[in-house]
Design an enzyme around this catalytic site. Structure first.
Site, PDB file in Angstrom:
ATOM      1  N   THR A 185     -53.706  -4.955 112.304  1.00  0.00           N
ATOM      2  CA  THR A 185     -54.755  -4.168 112.959  1.00  0.00           C
ATOM      3  C   THR A 185     -54.128  -2.958 113.626  1.00  0.00           C
ATOM      4  OG1 THR A 185     -56.201  -6.067 113.317  1.00  0.00           O
ATOM      5  CG2 THR A 185     -56.562  -4.150 114.707  1.00  0.00           C
TER       6      THR A 185
ATOM      7  N   PHE B 187     -54.384   0.057 116.285  1.00  0.00           N
ATOM      8  CA  PHE B 187     -55.011   0.414 117.553  1.00  0.00           C
ATOM      9  C   PHE B 187     -54.652   1.858 117.909  1.00  0.00           C
ATOM     10  CE2 PHE B 187     -54.653  -4.140 117.674  1.00  0.00           C
ATOM     11  CZ  PHE B 187     -55.724  -4.601 118.421  1.00  0.00           C
TER      12      PHE B 187
END
Length: 283
Positions: free
Chosen positions: A180, A182
């Site tokens: 992921t 960010f």
């Protein structure tokens, strides 16, 4: 203020979720002396930074398996905050339960829907019933409070440690290539640095044949690592184009390309030009 003093001063970093969430792992790595603070929603994370309640905020914008995290991406258009850094977190899901509970005792598994979706093979193999919850670490916190012995949670191993749960099995996700991305957001623009950069921009163009292509041609010769369209909220059947460019906005070629986009676009906003993640953080 000297460098030692600035490092010793705690920097509050907002994230969405509870302690043990992947967002908290990103927040802990957003600054050398980060003190993290969780909020229920992405919107509240950005509000906390905008109001000065927190110094920085982290929000997830993309997962390598699930694609763009659209709610967070759309908020980037609404905020006046600047993206100052990119952080990539390796998503390693673990299944956890109350101490002494065996996997064969478990009937239901709680977690955020994307986490459940990423572990479907494991769930089918063990005939477990998925139950959608608000977030991964919050599910672990709730299970620890309930003490149920026929339930489990999918979350990070950090969440298991924080809430006194026992990890039954690690890395249960269907695909190992699970990361992921960010963005770290601040009220101030990032200080110049020599690190490899990425520049994120969003723009809209006139709805006429070939005009989008003409606008994209302004970026010829640049490496575009992401192109995504999103519907505009203020105009039906009109779209915003989100682009990530590999390079610093201060680089002459990138600056020239951005200037060309700004000339062509009916609307444009630079989300930030920031050091990009060179390696992933392990949870």
């Amino acid at each position: 203020m000297n460098d030692d003093a600035s490092i010793s001063t705690p920097t509050t970093v907002a994230y969405q979720g509870n302690p043990g969430a992947y967002g908290e792992i990103a927040a802990l790595n957003a600054h050398p002396n980060a003190v993290t603070r969780g909020y229920p929603t992405f919107h509240e994370v950005l509000d906390a930074v905008t109001r000065g309640e927190c110094d920085l905020g982290v929000i997830p914008v993309e997962n390598s398996l699930m694609g763009a995290i659209l709610q967070a991406v759309d908020l980037l258009l609404e905020t006046e905050l600047h993206a100052i850094r990119e952080i990539t977190v390796r998503v390693g899901h673990a299944i956890m339960a109350m101490p002494g509970v065996a996997l064969s005792d478990v009937k239901r598994v709680y977690s955020q829907q994307p986490a459940l979706d990423q572990c479907t093979s494991f769930m089918r193999k063990h005939q477990l019933t998925p139950v959608t919850a608000h977030d991964t670490a919050g599910s672990a916190k709730d299970l620890a409070a309930r003490g149920a012995r026929d339930e489990a949670v999918i979350a990070s191993t950090r969440a298991a440690k924080l809430y006194g749960l026992e990890v039954l099995e690690q890395n249960i996700e269907d695909e190992a290539f699970n990361f992921t991305r960010f963005l770290v957001l601040s009220r101030q623009e990032p200080a110049p640095s020599d690190e490899p950069h990425k520049t994120s921009v969003v723009f809209a163009v006139r709805h006429t044949p070939g005009f989008l292509l003409e606008t994209l041609e302004q970026l010829r010769g640049l490496n575009l690592s992401k192109i995504e369209s999103r519907p505009r909220k203020d105009r039906a059947w009109s779209y915003l184009i989100y682009i990530d460019i590999e390079g610093d906005a201060r680089d002459p070629q990138v600056a020239l390309g951005l200037a060309g986009v700004l000339r062509k676009a009916s609307f444009a906003k630079i989300i930030g030009s920031y050091p990009r993640a060179l390696e992933a953080i392990e949870p």
